[in-house]
Design a protein around this motif. Structure first.
Motif, PDB file in Angstrom:
ATOM      1  N   GLY A  71       0.797  -1.393   0.270  1.00  0.00           N
ATOM      2  CA  GLY A  71       0.173  -0.530  -0.265  1.00  0.00           C
ATOM      3  C   GLY A  71       0.496   1.215  -0.309  1.00  0.00           C
ATOM      4  N   PRO A  72       0.508   2.149  -0.095  1.00  0.00           N
ATOM      5  CA  PRO A  72       0.912   3.227   0.244  1.00  0.00           C
ATOM      6  C   PRO A  72       2.177   3.546   1.441  1.00  0.00           C
ATOM      7  N   LEU A  73       3.018   4.308   1.032  1.00  0.00           N
ATOM      8  CA  LEU A  73       3.710   4.396   2.322  1.00  0.00           C
ATOM      9  C   LEU A  73       2.961   5.490   3.249  1.00  0.00           C
ATOM     10  N   TRP A  74       2.521   6.477   3.055  1.00  0.00           N
ATOM     11  CA  TRP A  74       2.056   7.870   3.667  1.00  0.00           C
ATOM     12  C   TRP A  74       1.457   7.377   4.296  1.00  0.00           C
ATOM     13  N   LEU A  75       0.138   6.389   3.930  1.00  0.00           N
ATOM     14  CA  LEU A  75      -0.856   5.325   4.875  1.00  0.00           C
ATOM     15  C   LEU A  75       0.086   5.110   6.695  1.00  0.00           C
ATOM     16  N   LEU A  76       0.801   4.744   5.648  1.00  0.00           N
ATOM     17  CA  LEU A  76       1.523   3.728   7.302  1.00  0.00           C
ATOM     18  C   LEU A  76       1.944   4.815   8.471  1.00  0.00           C
ATOM     19  N   THR A  77       1.680   6.264   7.990  1.00  0.00           N
ATOM     20  CA  THR A  77       2.070   7.172   8.915  1.00  0.00           C
ATOM     21  C   THR A  77       0.681   7.986   9.559  1.00  0.00           C
ATOM     22  N   VAL A  78       0.443   7.974   8.524  1.00  0.00           N
ATOM     23  CA  VAL A  78      -0.839   8.048   9.490  1.00  0.00           C
ATOM     24  C   VAL A  78      -1.692   7.333  10.516  1.00  0.00           C
ATOM     25  N   TYR A  93      -6.708  -3.645  16.460  1.00  0.00           N
ATOM     26  CA  TYR A  93      -6.984  -3.449  14.782  1.00  0.00           C
ATOM     27  C   TYR A  93      -5.504  -1.647  14.363  1.00  0.00           C
ATOM     28  N   ALA A  94      -4.583  -2.147  15.262  1.00  0.00           N
ATOM     29  CA  ALA A  94      -3.184  -1.221  14.556  1.00  0.00           C
ATOM     30  C   ALA A  94      -2.759  -1.807  13.903  1.00  0.00           C
ATOM     31  N   VAL A  95      -2.806  -2.719  14.724  1.00  0.00           N
ATOM     32  CA  VAL A  95      -1.541  -3.923  14.460  1.00  0.00           C
ATOM     33  C   VAL A  95      -2.088  -4.375  12.534  1.00  0.00           C
ATOM     34  N   ASP A  96      -3.814  -4.762  12.500  1.00  0.00           N
ATOM     35  CA  ASP A  96      -4.221  -5.286  11.453  1.00  0.00           C
ATOM     36  C   ASP A  96      -4.329  -4.529  10.389  1.00  0.00           C
ATOM     37  N   ALA A  97      -4.373  -2.870  10.432  1.00  0.00           N
ATOM     38  CA  ALA A  97      -4.393  -1.798   9.667  1.00  0.00           C
ATOM     39  C   ALA A  97      -2.909  -1.999   8.624  1.00  0.00           C
ATOM     40  N   THR A 122       0.516  -5.769   2.643  1.00  0.00           N
ATOM     41  CA  THR A 122       0.219  -7.474   1.702  1.00  0.00           C
ATOM     42  C   THR A 122      -0.612  -6.691   1.041  1.00  0.00           C
ATOM     43  N   SER A 123      -1.273  -5.700   1.104  1.00  0.00           N
ATOM     44  CA  SER A 123      -2.300  -5.652   0.152  1.00  0.00           C
ATOM     45  C   SER A 123      -2.561  -4.055  -0.514  1.00  0.00           C
ATOM     46  N   SER A 124      -2.844  -4.346  -1.212  1.00  0.00           N
ATOM     47  CA  SER A 124      -2.390  -1.917  -1.873  1.00  0.00           C
ATOM     48  C   SER A 124      -4.070  -1.717  -1.672  1.00  0.00           C
ATOM     49  N   SER A 125      -5.170  -2.498  -1.252  1.00  0.00           N
ATOM     50  CA  SER A 125      -6.299  -1.765  -1.418  1.00  0.00           C
ATOM     51  C   SER A 125      -6.223  -1.197  -0.151  1.00  0.00           C
ATOM     52  N   THR A 126      -6.765  -0.068  -0.182  1.00  0.00           N
ATOM     53  CA  THR A 126      -6.286   0.866   1.423  1.00  0.00           C
ATOM     54  C   THR A 126      -8.170   1.095   2.154  1.00  0.00           C
ATOM     55  N   GLY A 127      -9.411   0.644   1.312  1.00  0.00           N
ATOM     56  CA  GLY A 127     -10.931   0.391   1.789  1.00  0.00           C
ATOM     57  C   GLY A 127     -10.278  -0.181   3.832  1.00  0.00           C
ATOM     58  N   PRO A 128      -9.800  -1.436   3.259  1.00  0.00           N
ATOM     59  CA  PRO A 128     -10.127  -2.662   4.563  1.00  0.00           C
ATOM     60  C   PRO A 128      -9.127  -1.303   5.901  1.00  0.00           C
ATOM     61  N   VAL A 129      -8.413  -1.420   5.172  1.00  0.00           N
ATOM     62  CA  VAL A 129      -6.973   0.209   6.180  1.00  0.00           C
ATOM     63  C   VAL A 129      -7.837   0.914   7.190  1.00  0.00           C
ATOM     64  N   ARG A 176     -10.593   1.659   7.232  1.00  0.00           N
ATOM     65  CA  ARG A 176     -12.250   0.375   8.389  1.00  0.00           C
ATOM     66  C   ARG A 176     -11.422   0.048   9.523  1.00  0.00           C
ATOM     67  N   ASP A 177     -10.130   0.663   9.859  1.00  0.00           N
ATOM     68  CA  ASP A 177      -8.983  -0.950  10.742  1.00  0.00           C
ATOM     69  C   ASP A 177      -8.871   0.964  11.377  1.00  0.00           C
ATOM     70  N   VAL A 178      -8.060   1.815  10.827  1.00  0.00           N
ATOM     71  CA  VAL A 178      -8.005   2.777  11.500  1.00  0.00           C
ATOM     72  C   VAL A 178      -8.764   4.034  11.854  1.00  0.00           C
ATOM     73  N   ALA A 179     -10.245   4.055  12.110  1.00  0.00           N
ATOM     74  CA  ALA A 179     -11.586   4.139  11.790  1.00  0.00           C
ATOM     75  C   ALA A 179     -11.958   4.008  13.591  1.00  0.00           C
ATOM     76  N   VAL A 180     -12.160   2.715  13.700  1.00  0.00           N
ATOM     77  CA  VAL A 180     -12.109   1.875  14.487  1.00  0.00           C
ATOM     78  C   VAL A 180     -11.090   1.897  15.683  1.00  0.00           C
ATOM     79  N   VAL A 181      -9.481   2.059  15.312  1.00  0.00           N
ATOM     80  CA  VAL A 181      -9.096   2.743  16.025  1.00  0.00           C
ATOM     81  C   VAL A 181      -8.448   3.963  16.741  1.00  0.00           C
ATOM     82  N   ALA A 182      -9.265   4.266  16.230  1.00  0.00           N
ATOM     83  CA  ALA A 182      -9.537   5.775  16.434  1.00  0.00           C
ATOM     84  C   ALA A 182     -10.760   6.617  17.214  1.00  0.00           C
ATOM     85  N   ALA A 183     -11.844   5.302  16.411  1.00  0.00           N
ATOM     86  CA  ALA A 183     -13.275   5.220  17.237  1.00  0.00           C
ATOM     87  C   ALA A 183     -13.144   5.626  19.061  1.00  0.00           C
ATOM     88  N   LEU A 184     -12.053   4.633  19.175  1.00  0.00           N
ATOM     89  CA  LEU A 184     -11.854   3.599  20.527  1.00  0.00           C
ATOM     90  C   LEU A 184     -10.459   5.054  21.637  1.00  0.00           C
TER      91      LEU A 184
END
Lengths: 236, 245
Positions: free
Chosen positions: B129-136, B201-205, B211-218, B220-228
């Protein structure tokens, strides 16, 4: 004259014990001193004025508003016994931070540092200053917003006599400019410097008046003896 | 809430960090060194394991570090009287919390850029996936760590106790987050527990990102971590009381 502080039937408990009970008090202008032994409830009373003490009953009104309410937060300056500033920042950095919180100007920062005589230490890290200097930094923060009421919990502990003299002169200067100054101390010789004196013991105000009134009433020459005489009279 | 006060808090926290060079150096350099150590451990045995565990570590560092830093610093604010003083001033609780979150979020961003740079640039970690998303993800993880640290600081009387909350709150999450055993292979009961722990969820993200270039599920995990994390901050805010006994 309008009272700055009006306390009615104040009641504070800590656990099962009453720290303050049915306390009524008004505080006007000038320098009001709160004297009493350590543990008598001085700090608790001061915390009530600032609105950080949970109270069990009664009312505390400052300038007509409930103590601690939003409108009062930049009108009341408070110095706790602990040096509540950041040890790892310089004097100026501390003052600038609190100034931003209060919306005070850079000029006010310089003036506050000057009025506690720390201008030559402004770029020193607070943790490396002496105890007396640190408590003056804490005092400077309270002066920052040019408050209308200053609540000072034992601000002169551990200061050298010359500096103590200077600070009391500062308190009176502030009082003359219209600030209500409420100072606590357990050092009886400081009592003489107050316009009005409250003697406190075991959560109650046992004497209230000018230093000379209190001494006259007890028929003694110094406040310490007056305190003793009044305590004995109460016990009798 | 006031932007002026929030930024004042953030700026002050960063100034304190800047003054504490040793802490700052450890915050930024340690994750890079530890991830290099991990790479070295697996280099001869099974290099593919690094691709599985490396991303998890990139999620875990910000949580642990910010948990420790926040719990100790807010405890210090509580015990030194600076918090009481601030709450007696025109400062909203949110100004305080968000100010801290901004400061530590920035540190986490720099920390993560360095750790990701080392992992991808020097150690050959594959990121699909995109590197910048790792930082997010790392920044959101850091805010989670800060929220947890803030919350526990209310229950600690000393800095020593605050540090002891780390094995109590963080290590169970570390064991269950998929670092040691993929979460799917955990016993059912433990899998259910791991489903409600934020670190999972943080680790899943992070693992999805590598492993995958699709960012949708990422996201979703980020949203869960952010909500918690926001929930944690709200609980933390409830522990900041203007009036204490």
């Amino acid at each position: 004259m309008n009272n700055s502080v009006t306390i009615q039937d104040l009641w504070v408990r800590r656990g099962e014990r009453s720290v303050l009970e049915h306390l009524d008090l008004t505080i006007g202008g000038g320098v009001t001193g709160l004297l009493g032994p350590s543990g008598c409830g001085k700090s608790t009373l001061m915390r009530c004025l600032v609105g950080v003490q949970r109270i069990a009953g009664g009312t505390v009104r400052v300038f007509g508003e409930e103590a601690g309410s939003r409108g009062l937060r930049d009108r009341v300056g408070y110095v706790t016994q602990a040096v509540s500033v950041y040890q790892d920042l310089t004097v100026a950095e501390n003052l600038r931070f609190f100034a931003r919180v209060l919306g005070a100007s850079r000029d006010q920062v310089d003036r506050a540092i000057g009025s506690v005589d720390l201008t030559s230490y402004r770029d020193d890290v607070v943790g490396r200053l002496s105890g007396g200097q640190q408590s003056r930094v804490s005092l400077a923060v309270a002066l920052l917003g040019e408050p209308d009421l200053l609540v000072l919990d034992e601000p002169t502990v551990g200061l050298d006599p010359v500096l103590r003299e200077d600070l009391w002169a500062l308190f009176h200067r502030l009082a003359r400019s219209g600030v209500a100054v409420f100072v606590s101390s357990h050092v009886m010789d400081e009592a003489e410097r107050c316009d009005r004196l409250l003697l406190m013991r075991e959560g109650r105000i046992i004497a209230d008046g000018t230093p000379s009134e209190i001494k006259e009433r007890a028929d003694v020459d110094d406040v310490e003896s007056a305190f003793l005489a009044i305590v004995r009279e109460h016990a009798a | 809430m006031s932007l002026r006060v929030t930024l004042a808090v953030a700026r002050r926290v960063l100034t304190q960090l800047r003054r504490d060079r040793r802490t700052l150096a450890m915050l930024l350099v340690l994750p890079c060194l530890l991830i290099s150590l991990l790479w070295w451990i697996y280099d001869d045995a099974d290099p593919r394991l690094f691709d599985r565990i490396g991303p998890a570590l990139l999620a875990i560092f910000p949580v642990i570090v910010m948990f420790l830093v926040t719990s100790v610093t807010t405890l210090r604010e509580r015990s030194s009287g600076t918090l009481e003083r601030l709450l007696a001033m025109p400062l909203g609780k949110l100004d305080f919390l968000v100010g801290y979150a901004i400061a530590f979020g920035l540190v986490a961003a720099v920390q993560s850029i360095l750790a990701v740079g080392v992992s991808v640039g020097l150690l050959g970690l594959d990121v699909a996936g995109p590197l910048w998303l790792l930082t997010v993800v790392a920044v959101v993880d850091a805010i989670l760590g800060s929220a947890l640290g803030l919350f526990v600081s209310a229950f600690a009387q000393t800095e020593f106790q605050a540090v002891q909350f780390m094995p109590a709150i963080v290590i169970p999450q570390l064991l269950l987050c998929g670092l040691l055993v993929p979460r799917d292979l955990l016993p059912d009961a433990l899998h259910a527990v791991s489903d409600v722990l934020p670190l999972s969820y943080a680790v899943d993200a992070m693992q999805r990102l590598t492993t995958s270039s699709s960012t949708g599920p990422v996201w979703r995990d980020v949203a869960v971590v952010a909500a918690l994390a926001l929930g944690g901050l709200a609980l933390g805010a409830a522990t900041l009381r203007r009036r204490t006994s």
